[in-house]
Design an enzyme around this catalytic site. Structure first.
Site, PDB file in Angstrom:
ATOM      1  N   THR A 130       0.818  -1.217   0.000  1.00 35.09           N
ATOM      2  CA  THR A 130       0.000   0.000   0.000  1.00 35.09           C
ATOM      3  C   THR A 130       0.851   1.265   0.000  1.00 35.09           C
ATOM      4  OG1 THR A 130      -1.823  -1.104   1.094  1.00 35.09           O
ATOM      5  CG2 THR A 130      -1.705   1.268   1.388  1.00 35.09           C
TER       6      THR A 130
ATOM      7  N   ASP B 166       1.488  -6.216  -4.692  1.00 35.00           N
ATOM      8  CA  ASP B 166       0.693  -6.373  -3.478  1.00 35.00           C
ATOM      9  C   ASP B 166       1.337  -7.535  -2.718  1.00 35.00           C
ATOM     10  OD1 ASP B 166      -2.504  -5.845  -2.532  1.00 35.00           O
ATOM     11  OD2 ASP B 166      -1.529  -7.654  -1.786  1.00 35.00           O
TER      12      ASP B 166
ATOM     13  N   ASP C 277       0.096  -6.932   4.532  1.00 36.81           N
ATOM     14  CA  ASP C 277      -0.681  -8.171   4.637  1.00 36.81           C
ATOM     15  C   ASP C 277       0.184  -9.392   4.943  1.00 36.81           C
ATOM     16  OD1 ASP C 277      -2.947  -6.741   4.125  1.00 36.81           O
ATOM     17  OD2 ASP C 277      -3.203  -7.429   2.059  1.00 36.81           O
TER      18      ASP C 277
ATOM     19  N   THR D  89      -0.980 -23.298  18.448  1.00 36.31           N
ATOM     20  CA  THR D  89      -2.320 -23.049  18.980  1.00 36.31           C
ATOM     21  C   THR D  89      -3.122 -22.068  18.118  1.00 36.31           C
ATOM     22  OG1 THR D  89      -3.589 -22.163  20.840  1.00 36.31           O
ATOM     23  CG2 THR D  89      -1.371 -21.305  20.566  1.00 36.31           C
TER      24      THR D  89
HETATM   25  N1  ASP Z   1      -2.762  -5.252   0.322  1.00 36.62           N
HETATM   26  C1  ASP Z   1      -1.645  -4.468   0.791  1.00 36.62           C
HETATM   27  C2  ASP Z   1      -0.402  -5.322   0.744  1.00 36.62           C
HETATM   28  O1  ASP Z   1      -0.200  -6.110   1.605  1.00 36.62           O
HETATM   29  C3  ASP Z   1      -1.922  -3.984   2.169  1.00 36.62           C
HETATM   30  C4  ASP Z   1      -0.852  -3.148   2.801  1.00 36.62           C
HETATM   31  O2  ASP Z   1       0.232  -2.939   2.273  1.00 36.62           O
HETATM   32  O3  ASP Z   1      -1.086  -2.653   3.913  1.00 36.62           O
HETATM   33  O4  ASP Z   1       0.362  -5.199  -0.163  1.00 36.62           O
END
Ligand code: ASP
Length: 487
Positions: free
Chosen positions: A18, A72, A105, A293
């Site tokens: 992002t 991404d 992510d 867990t």
């Molecule tokens: N979808 C994005 C990614 O992981 C989310 C982020 O960067 O916060 O590339």
């Protein structure tokens, strides 16, 4: 800032996320975000944070890593982790520290994987990103980036050297292989449920030096990388009512080398012989089953409840307080770097601060007592084992069988006897347990291990049934659960 006039130097490695995203249609801010190219990101950096690093006299350069196009982070995979590790190795001597700009992510996976791939790391590798793109007027990217670059540069003032792979996000500096993405939108973003934050990022950068890993001496332990990762593993969440055939289908695949099972509570599974049977067959076929867990906080403690004792008996290994991300990365790394037995051993030992305890597992070969009714075996603990850190010692005897008249058999376990020592009575101090057949296959022998063994000598176990009662077993395992030397 030119390299000549700078006090420190930092390489920024842009992998997407992002932080570098821009709207698909330039004039439509609401259109879906796509990863910006390196040049777009460089231009946006100049526009949004024109003085980045200047106050602290940090020279930095923005690179992308060959083989890792900005993406991404859902598209980041094991090949990319290896490419990142290679690039850091190639650039290692040129910079004081590294910042990896990455989507949030899967940032915890990348941080975990890099923590295992980078060996004897003596410089900071700081992952950061943001919840809003750098070009958004409310972005969190500027502060995350400024903090990350400052921590990577270290050297001056009150920012100590953090020779680890870390995540710098929102208010926290976290050990990378302890971190988890906890919010899809909150600027805090990440938590570290089983380990305190290494630092707090507010008006000042406050790092707790006591929590930071020791920097290796580069002459004695030079920085290297591992360049291989296994791929054939699966991470599987148990759920109430799981049909056995689903687990069977998953584990039957011959190419599968390891399976992470996310169990209930402190490592428990349903008391279903079908489920246990499938796990048992997979282990007998040479697969590693690692128990972590489903709880967001706490430890797996197999043997605490009946529902997890069976797992211990069949040879499921404990993921202790590993995060799922660290468990996966550790398994990929260990299976690719070691043979099956050694991988099993290495997964249970703390490698990079990813878990709070070590489990040293000693394997004793299977034996048949014959008519003497006695088996003596010894095994050497790994050089890292320290008895003073011992918390619990559990002996597991696999496939224990008595020759005949099982109901009448009595069975004693002795610790620390000489191979040639004569028959001892059941009240001898070396006797850890007297069991009646059919015996339980896991026995707590902590006190005898404390009393009758040392760090440097082989640990001897003697099994002694009633004279004349023959017995056999396929293998015996001693699990030494120790406080990790970093805690
Ligand atoms: N979808 C994005 C990614 O992981 C989310 C982020 O960067 O916060 O590339």
């Amino acid at each position: 800032m030119s390299p000549e006039s700078a006090d420190a130097s930092v390489l920024l490695l842009y992998t997407g996320g992002t932080i570098g995203m821009t709207p698909e249609r330039t004039n439509d801010l609401a259109s879906p975000l796509r990863p910006g190219s390196r040049d777009e990101f460089a231009a946006n950096l100049t526009r949004m944070v024109p003085r980045l690093g200047q106050r602290d006299r940090i020279h930095w350069e923005l690179h992308t890593c060959p083989g890792v196009p900005p993406a991404d982070s859902s598209d980041i995979d094991a090949d990319h982790w290896i490419e990142m590790a290679r690039y850091i190795r190639d650039q290692y001597d040129r910079w004081d520290g590294f910042v990896i700009l990455h989507g949030s992510d899967t940032m915890a996976y990348t941080a975990s994987a890099l923590s295992f791939l980078l060996k004897n790391l003596a410089k900071p590798v700081v992952l950061t990103g943001s919840q809003l793109p750098l070009i958004d007027e409310r972005t969190d990217a500027c502060s995350n980036l400024a903090n990350a670059i400052r921590i990577a540069a270290h050297k001056q003032g009150d920012v100590p050297l953090v020779p680890e792979v870390v995540i710098c996000f929102g208010q926290f500096l976290l050990r990378g292989n302890r971190a988890r993405k906890a919010s899809t939108s909150n600027f805090t973003g990440f938590t570290s449920p089983n380990h305190p934050a290494l630092g707090h990022l507010g008006e000042r950068i406050e790092i707790d030096r006591r929590l930071i890993r020791r920097a290796p001496d580069p002459d004695l332990e030079p920085f290297t990388i591992d360049e291989v990762l296994e791929r054939d593993v699966i991470d599987f969440t148990l759920f109430p009512g799981l049909p056995v055939k689903r687990l069977q289908a998953l584990l039957a695949d011959d190419s599968l080398r390891g399976c992470i099972i996310r169990t209930f509570g402190a490592g428990n599974v349903m008391n279903d012989p079908g489920i246990i049977g499938e796990l048992d067959s997979a282990i007998r076929a040479g697969k590693i089953i690692l128990n972590i867990t489903q709880c967001s906080q706490g430890f797996v403690e197999m043997g605490l409840y009946q529902s997890s004792s069976r797992l211990l008996e069949i040879g499921v290994i404990s993921g202790l307080d590993l995060t799922p991300e660290a468990a996966l990365a550790k398994m990929l790394w260990a299976l690719a770097s070691y043979g099956p037995d050694e991988a099993r051993e290495q997964i249970q030992i703390n490698q990079r601060g990813e878990q709070s305890k070590d489990i040293f597992e000693l394997r004793y070969r299977g034996a048949d007592s014959g008519p003497t009714g006695r088996v003596h075996a010894s095994a050497q603990p790994s050089g890292q084992y320290r008895k003073e850190r011992l918390i619990r010692a559990i002996l597991r005897i696999a496939d224990l069988r008595f020759g005949d008249s099982e109901a009448a058999s009595e069975f004693a376990v002795f610790v620390g006897l000489q191979a040639r020592s004569t028959q001892r009575s059941r009240d001898d101090r070396h006797c850890a347990a007297v069991l009646k057949a059919p015996a339980r296959e896991i026995i707590d022998i902590t006190e005898r291990i404390r009393e009758f063994t040392s760090d440097t000598h082989e640990i001897a176990i003697t099994l002694d049934s009633d004279p004349g009662q023959a017995f056999s077993f396929s293998a015996m395992y001693l699990m030494l659960i120790c406080e990790s030397n970093e805690e």
